[in-house]
Design a protein around this motif. Structure first.
Motif, short mmCIF file in Angstrom:
data_model
loop_
_atom_site.label_atom_id
_atom_site.label_comp_id
_atom_site.label_asym_id
_atom_site.label_seq_id
_atom_site.Cartn_x
_atom_site.Cartn_y
_atom_site.Cartn_z
N TYR A 43 -2.67 30.21 -21.84
CA TYR A 43 -1.61 29.83 -20.89
C TYR A 43 -2.18 28.92 -19.80
CZ TYR A 43 1.61 33.77 -22.28
OH TYR A 43 2.46 34.64 -22.93
N ARG A 97 -2.96 25.43 -21.08
CA ARG A 97 -1.72 24.67 -21.26
C ARG A 97 -1.20 24.17 -19.92
NH1 ARG A 97 3.37 27.77 -23.67
NH2 ARG A 97 3.14 28.87 -21.69
N GLU A 108 -0.92 20.24 -18.83
CA GLU A 108 0.40 19.72 -18.45
C GLU A 108 0.35 19.08 -17.07
OE1 GLU A 108 2.85 23.25 -18.77
OE2 GLU A 108 3.54 22.70 -20.79
N GLU A 119 -0.45 25.03 -27.40
CA GLU A 119 0.84 25.62 -27.79
C GLU A 119 0.70 26.42 -29.09
OE1 GLU A 119 3.63 25.77 -26.17
OE2 GLU A 119 3.48 24.20 -24.67
N ASN A 120 -0.04 25.86 -30.05
CA ASN A 120 -0.28 26.55 -31.32
C ASN A 120 -1.09 27.82 -31.11
OD1 ASN A 120 1.13 24.70 -32.88
ND2 ASN A 120 -0.66 23.42 -33.17
#
Length: 177
Positions: free
Chosen positions: A62, A65, A69, A89-90
Motif C-alpha cells: 500500500y 503504491r 502515485e 497493484e498486482n
C-alpha cells in the motif's frame, strides 16, 4: 482472479499465478502483534506470526503504491513509476486474494499518512532504491520462517518483483546522477 480447484484455489494477478490452499492459519499464527507499519514494523517485530507478516506485506505494498502515485502526480513523470505502480497493484491483489483464501479481512489502506514526497526526481529514485532494499529484507525475514506453501509462494513472488524494481530504481539513480 480466483478460480476454484478442489480444496484450494488458483490466484492470479497479471504477472503471477499461484496455488493457494487457504483455510485457517495454523494455531497461534492468526494473532496480530504489530510493532509498526510496513517493512519498518516487520523488521522491528521480534514475534512475527503469519498474520503479522501478511499485514506488514500489504501495508508495505500500500505504501509503495501511494508513494509512486504521489511521485507521478508531483513530478508529472511516467516511467519507471507507472510500470512499478501497476506491479504494486498486482501485489496488493495477490495479498488480498491470500487474505480471502484464509478467511481473513485485509486491513484498510492507511498508507497516505506514511507518504513523504521527495524534493527531486533523483531523491525519488534514491527513495525507491531504499524502499525496495527494505522490502526485500522484509520478505527475506518472512521467508526464514516456517510458512504454509501458498504464503511462501506469494512472499517469494513479491520478493522477486522487488528485486526487479530495485534494478529499475538503480538505473534511474544512475541516469539522473
Amino acid at each position: 482472479a480466483v478460480s476454484e480447484e478442489g480444496a484450494g484455489a488458483r490466484i492470479a494477478a497479471s504477472d503471477h499465478a499461484l496455488d493457494v490452499l487457504g483455510g485457517p492459519l495454523p494455531e497461534g499464527e492468526e494473532t496480530l502483534t504489530l510493532a509498526g507499519y510496513g517493512n519498518a514494523g516487520a523488521i522491528a517485530d521480534e514475534d512475527l506470526s503469519i498474520a503479522d507478516m501478511m499485514q506488514y506485506a500489504i501495508e508495505d505494498e500500500y505504501a509503495a503504491r501511494a508513494e509512486y502515485e504521489a511521485i507521478i502526480q508531483t513530478f508529472g513523470v511516467d516511467n519507471p513509476y507507472s510500470n512499478i505502480l501497476a506491479s504494486e497493484e498486482n501485489h496488493i491483489a495477490l495479498l488480498e486474494q491470500l487474505y480471502d483464501a484464509y478467511g481473513i479481512k485485509a486491513p484498510a489502506d492507511e498508507s497516505s499518512s506514511h507518504v513523504l514526497i521527495p524534493d527531486s526526481l533523483l531523491e525519488a529514485a534514491r527513495t525507491g532504491v531504499q524502499a525496495e532494499v527494505l522490502n526485500i529484507a522484509m520478505y527475506e525475514e518472512f521467508l526464514s520462517h516456517e510458512l504454509p506453501g501458498d504464503v511462501r509462494e506469494v512472499f517469494e513472488a513479491l520478493k522477486a518483483a522487488s528485486e526487479s524494481h530495485l534494478k529499475a530504481f538503480e538505473k534511474q539513480v544512475d541516469r539522473l546522477s
